[in-house]
Design a protein around this motif. Structure first.
Motif, PDB file in Angstrom:
ATOM      1  N   THR B 172       0.847  -1.196   0.000  1.00 45.57           N
ATOM      2  CA  THR B 172       0.000   0.000   0.000  1.00 45.57           C
ATOM      3  C   THR B 172       0.878   1.241   0.000  1.00 45.57           C
ATOM      4  N   LEU B 173       0.270   2.346  -0.380  1.00 46.96           N
ATOM      5  CA  LEU B 173       1.008   3.606  -0.409  1.00 46.96           C
ATOM      6  C   LEU B 173       1.478   3.982   0.996  1.00 46.96           C
ATOM      7  N   ALA B 202       0.954   8.017 -11.087  1.00 47.24           N
ATOM      8  CA  ALA B 202       0.376   6.849 -10.423  1.00 47.24           C
ATOM      9  C   ALA B 202       0.091   7.160  -8.958  1.00 47.24           C
ATOM     10  N   GLU B 203       1.049   7.833  -8.331  1.00 46.73           N
ATOM     11  CA  GLU B 203       0.879   8.174  -6.918  1.00 46.73           C
ATOM     12  C   GLU B 203      -0.264   9.165  -6.746  1.00 46.73           C
ATOM     13  N   GLU B 208      -5.358  10.663  -4.697  1.00 50.58           N
ATOM     14  CA  GLU B 208      -6.512  11.535  -4.878  1.00 50.58           C
ATOM     15  C   GLU B 208      -7.780  10.737  -5.204  1.00 50.58           C
ATOM     16  N   LYS B 209      -7.644   9.687  -6.024  1.00 52.86           N
ATOM     17  CA  LYS B 209      -8.837   9.011  -6.517  1.00 52.86           C
ATOM     18  C   LYS B 209      -9.260   7.805  -5.676  1.00 52.86           C
ATOM     19  N   LEU B 210      -8.271   7.127  -5.073  1.00 46.78           N
ATOM     20  CA  LEU B 210      -8.635   5.922  -4.325  1.00 46.78           C
ATOM     21  C   LEU B 210      -8.630   6.158  -2.821  1.00 46.78           C
ATOM     22  N   LEU B 211      -7.615   6.876  -2.328  1.00 45.33           N
ATOM     23  CA  LEU B 211      -7.481   7.036  -0.884  1.00 45.33           C
ATOM     24  C   LEU B 211      -8.128   8.326  -0.393  1.00 45.33           C
ATOM     25  N   GLU B 217       1.021  14.747   0.296  1.00 44.71           N
ATOM     26  CA  GLU B 217       1.368  14.301   1.658  1.00 44.71           C
ATOM     27  C   GLU B 217       2.378  13.159   1.629  1.00 44.71           C
ATOM     28  N   TRP B 218       2.164  12.223   0.695  1.00 47.34           N
ATOM     29  CA  TRP B 218       3.068  11.073   0.635  1.00 47.34           C
ATOM     30  C   TRP B 218       4.494  11.520   0.336  1.00 47.34           C
ATOM     31  N   TRP B 219       4.633  12.479  -0.589  1.00 48.04           N
ATOM     32  CA  TRP B 219       5.971  12.940  -0.951  1.00 48.04           C
ATOM     33  C   TRP B 219       6.619  13.684   0.203  1.00 48.04           C
ATOM     34  N   ILE B 220       5.793  14.433   0.976  1.00 49.62           N
ATOM     35  CA  ILE B 220       6.340  15.124   2.147  1.00 49.62           C
ATOM     36  C   ILE B 220       6.847  14.092   3.158  1.00 49.62           C
ATOM     37  N   ASP B 221       6.046  13.009   3.334  1.00 47.40           N
ATOM     38  CA  ASP B 221       6.440  11.970   4.285  1.00 47.40           C
ATOM     39  C   ASP B 221       7.754  11.287   3.898  1.00 47.40           C
TER      40      ASP B 221
END
Lengths: 548, 373
Positions: B172-173, B202-203, B208-211, B217-221
């Motif tokens: 999972t992401l 893809a991310e 945006e579309k699934l989660l 946010e993911w890139w910041i993390d």
């Protein structure tokens, strides 16, 4: 000064014309068209974007750090190189030119093998500490970028400063010693003022090179650090021509601003150089113990920084990491004609670079004369113009040559003349500068004697001035050759496969992970340069009988 | 200038210099003679070079076309990627010399500049290609599919696996945001690399579309942990050589390549994104298109049709390590190990062309702000 004939003025105007047609016009056209096209963001949006501002600050910041390191190491290296008497000095000197010809992409690979995690330095540290974890990674982020820049520029500072230091009059030093001056005082009062012009010139060049750095920052910056040049490249790739122009203009304003400040500073404190003298030298055994330790320490640092990455590149020429075997396939590939074969790139590299070198010298001579001419405007203007090729984004130059010269002239299917021109222009600053230094040393009395003896102007130029200029022409030719054969940005954009040079072939091989072929091509590139340096040096000794 | 004598006629010296230049120019002209070309095809540097015998590949693949039409085809591998090729086509647009271009993908084709450098063309044999694939690439047919692949994460079982990291099974992401996994991930800069840009999209689609969360946010993390290389080759080098980087953004066909090279079970494993019982991946479709105002339009059109036929398509799998666009072509058994389009849901269906076109610049800008912050 006698009245100048028309022929002289036309000779002086040729290099100006070349620079206007093949540099200023294409670049201006790209910049202006980019601003007019209005793609994506507007000029003010580009300038206000934090991304541009960070790239601007980072470009300055890393260039400052890189220049500091290069000057510290380069200056000490230059002092050692000139003061110390040792065998093989000429060879060391010629080896210093090697970094210039190595395409950045190869240096990056060499750097990662030497300084990266699990590289040579790291492995030594791990063995010493018995650690299984990686301890040192100096091949990424800011340390990697600064070290890689130092790799290129320490030799530059060393070469430029040492050639000026060698002319330091030993009598002055002896007088100072007799008067009881300490070493520090001698350095501050005598050595430093003497080498200041060359130190300033080499620092300026280093700063401009690093400020505009592109492949090194792109590869070692991990996307976190980007220079303005990286942003320009990105803008061209994403067809955002307005952004490319805006950032390109911002960049050239900085580089030309620096060049202008340098030209003015240089004009004011024009230190008169006397007749040729040679500095006092010492052998290693004559040094005091502290100096000896420092010299050895320095030698180790320099070897690690400069020789280390080169050695690991050379090792990759015969060692295939995939099969873990030693092989000569890389070299046989260089003799192969056809797709992926290295023979055509090898021949192209040599022929293009020789032609570009000859042109850079021919054009450099009138430029040197016009920089030494009377009056204020022409010399300053020339000095700025000569620095221009180094201060303009190379991708902009390449794109400009393509749309303004190659496409209208129908050279697109075989653009080799454009590549030679690009290589000539990039070598011109070096040939012009070196010839100018020689021109300074010419004793005017000799020229007057020639005039009194009633020789014609052509005879005076051919028999008196050119022989006296030979040392400068030779040094200039060496630099121009190295710049030409190592040129990659313009060639990469312009060349079709039949025009590939070794630098491009190396890049191609690395992309498809043919490390052995890339290593062998790098090794041959280095070898060609050393050989040509030695040939030129040999020729110069014969022709000028040790007048240097 | 063998040596410099004390006295010599200036004319002689000038003559020597001029002769040298003339000889050099002549020598270059001979070495650089352009081939007698009738059809010029621009493509990127690694086109069809990953097979057993890359030196003869052009002859084998395009030779039959040359003989059938009595022409000379030159595959011009420019030392750049598809974006660089489009830059060159733009620079040449006032006087084009290329006829056909191969390699423009489903993201690059969205650029406005495409309409100024390419001409739409619908090959007569386009029915050989699945229409969904055609539309995923470009419904206007500026380019039609040549090959395609799934952009996904890969890892080498030797260094990391589902025993050491069970979260790889259903990746999972949020699992990938964990420093333990983010710290071993190497990806490509979306500004300079098409798989890098595909991964960014893809991310964005996943977030945006699934989660239902902001994509940045993911890139910041992960920003302090991931490694971003400028291109696929550099990223591969890191992944292959650096013992601390085990996960890489690459293609779902890599396991097939791994098996082909070693002649055994593949060591490389593809790890698609996972969400609610379904695997997801981004599809990259590479197209072939007609250069606007090209010198040989009729021949170029025949060539495009030839490229969609099995005569060319059957070479793609083992030389390009992508799926041939013509799905009737039989694949080598090693492709059983590849991640197939049927194995996953396509993220492309969640993030369509118009939305990408409208937001790409601001997404990339935001990515830069996070990355350089």
């Amino acid at each position: 000064m006698r009245k100048r004939p028309l022929a002289l003025y036309s000779a002086i105007s040729i290099p100006f014309l070349v620079l206007i047609v093949f540099l200023i016009y294409p670049v201006l056209r790209v910049l202006i068209e980019g601003l007019l096209l209005n793609t994506g963001l507007s000029v003010s949006e580009v300038l206000e974007s934090p991304v541009t501002q960070r790239a601007f600050v980072f470009s300055l910041y890393q260039a400052f750090l890189s220049t500091m390191l290069s000057v510290i190491l380069g200056l000490s290296g230059a002092i050692l190189l000139t003061r110390l008497r040792f065998r093989g000095k000429t060879l060391v000197r010629s080896l210093l030119i090697v970094p210039f010809v190595l395409p950045p992409i190869v240096v990056v690979v060499g750097f990662i093998r030497m300084f990266g995690s699990f590289g040579i330095i790291d492995s030594i540290a791990m063995v010493l500490t018995g650690s299984t974890e990686t301890l040192i990674d100096l091949a990424s982020g800011i340390p990697g970028i600064v070290l890689a820049h130092a790799f290129y520029n320490v030799p530059l500072v060393m070469l430029m400063v040492s050639s000026s230091l060698e002319r330091l009059d030993p009598d002055i030093e002896e007088s100072a010693e007799l008067l009881g001056a300490s070493s520090l005082q001698k350095f501050r009062r005598i050595t430093l003022p003497h080498i200041l012009p060359s130190l300033l010139a080499s620092s300026l060049l280093t700063f401009i090179f690093c400020f505009m750095s592109f492949p090194i920052v792109l590869t070692l910056g991990e996307g976190r650090y980007k220079t303005l040049e990286v942003q320009i490249y990105d803008a061209f790739r994403s067809f955002d021509f307005t952004k490319a122009s805006t950032v390109g203009i911002l960049q050239v304003l900085v580089t030309m601003g620096l060049a202008f400040a340098y030209v003015r500073a240089n004009r004011r404190q024009n230190v008169g150089t006397g007749p040729t003298r040679s500095i006092k030298t010492k052998s290693f055994s004559q040094l005091n113990p502290i100096t000896r330790v420092l010299a050895i320490l320095y030698f180790i640092i320099l070897c690690t920084l400069v020789v280390g990455p080169i050695a690991s590149i050379l090792q990759s020429a015969v060692y295939d990491p995939v099969t873990a075997t030693y092989t000569l396939d890389g070299f046989t590939n260089l003799l192969r004609i056809g797709t992926g074969g290295g023979f055509v790139p090898l021949i192209n590299s040599v022929l293009y670079a020789i032609l570009a070198t000859i042109l850079a010298v021919i054009l450099g001579i009138p430029l040197a004369y016009s920089r030494r001419s009377k009056g204020k405007v022409l010399p300053s203007f020339t000095s700025m113009l000569v620095l221009l090729p180094l201060g303009i984004s190379s991708i902009t130059v390449a794109y400009g040559l393509m749309i303004a010269i190659a496409v209208p002239l129908g050279l697109t299917t075989n653009p080799w003349p454009i590549i030679v021109i690009a290589q000539t222009i990039i070598g011109l600053p070096f040939s012009a500068k070196s010839i100018e230094v020689s021109l300074d040393k010419i004793d005017n009395a000799i020229l007057e004697n020639a005039d009194i003896l009633g020789v014609s102007r052509t005879q005076r130029l051919m028999f008196v001035e050119l022989p006296l200029l030979m040392p400068g022409i030779i040094v200039g030719a060496v630099f121009a050759f190295a710049m030409a054969i190592g040129e990659m940005s313009a060639t990469l954009f312009i060349a079709l496969p039949q025009n590939f040079t070794l630098a491009v072939a190396i890049y191609q091989n690395l992309i498809v992970r043919k490390f052995v072929e890339a290593g062998a091509a790098s090794l041959v590139l280095v070898a060609i340069c050393i050989i040509s340096f030695l040939i030129i040096e040999h020729l110069s000794e014969e022709s000028i009988g040790g007048a240097v | 200038m063998a040596d410099y004598p004390t006295r010599r006629n200036p004319r002689l010296i000038l003559g020597v210099i001029i002769t040298t230049i003339v000889i050099l120019v002549a020598a270059i002209a001979v070495v650089n003679t352009p081939a007698n070309v009738t059809l010029r095809v621009y493509t990127y540097d690694s086109f069809l070079v990953w097979g057993d015998d890359p030196d003869t590949i052009d002859q084998r693949v395009f030779g039959p076309f040359e003989r059938a039409h009595g022409v000379n085809v030159e595959i011009v591998r420019l030392p750049t990627d598809a974006s660089g090729i489009v830059s060159r086509l733009a620079a040449e647009s006032s006087n084009p010399v290329a006829d056909v271009v191969i390699g423009i993908d489903n993201i690059l084709v969205l650029e406005d500049i495409i309409a100024t450098v390419l001409e739409p063309y619908t090959p007569t044999n386009l029915s050989l290609i699945d229409s969904q694939l055609v539309n995923t690439l470009d419904s206007e047919h500026y380019v039609v599919p040549f090959d395609f692949g799934l952009v996904t994460l890969i890892y080498s079982k030797n260094t990391i696996n589902t025993t050491t990291h069970p979260q790889l099974e259903n990746l999972t992401l949020s699992a990938l945001a964990d420093p333990e996994l983010a710290g071993v991930l190497v990806t490509e800069d979306p500004h300079f690399s098409s798989p890098g840009l595909s991964f960014l999209l893809a991310e964005i689609a996943m977030s945006e579309k699934l989660l239902g969360q902001d994509w940045d946010e993911w890139w910041i993390d992960v920003n302090d942990y991931i490694d971003v290389q400028p291109g696929w080759s550099e990223a591969w080098s890191k992944w292959y050589e650096d013992p601390t980087r085990h996960l890489m953004v690459s293609y779902g066909t890599d396991p097939a390549y791994s098996s082909y090279i070693t002649g055994a079970e593949p060591d490389t494993v593809a790890a698609p994104f996972y969400h609610n019982g379904v695997d997801y991946a981004w599809m990259q479709v590479e197209g072939i298109g007609l250069v606007k105002n090209n010198p040989n339009p009729d021949l170029a059109k025949l060539f495009i049709e030839y490229c969609l036929s099995p005569a060319v398509q059957s070479y793609i799998s083992l030389n390009q390590w992508m799926f041939p666009a013509n799905m009737d072509v039989e694949l080598d058994p090693v492709f059983d190990y590849a991640l197939h389009p049927d194995d996953v849901e396509l993220l492309n269906d969640l993030l369509l062309g118009p939305e990408i076109k409208a937001n790409k610049t601001s997404w990339l800008n935001q990515w830069d702000i996070i990355r350089t912050g």
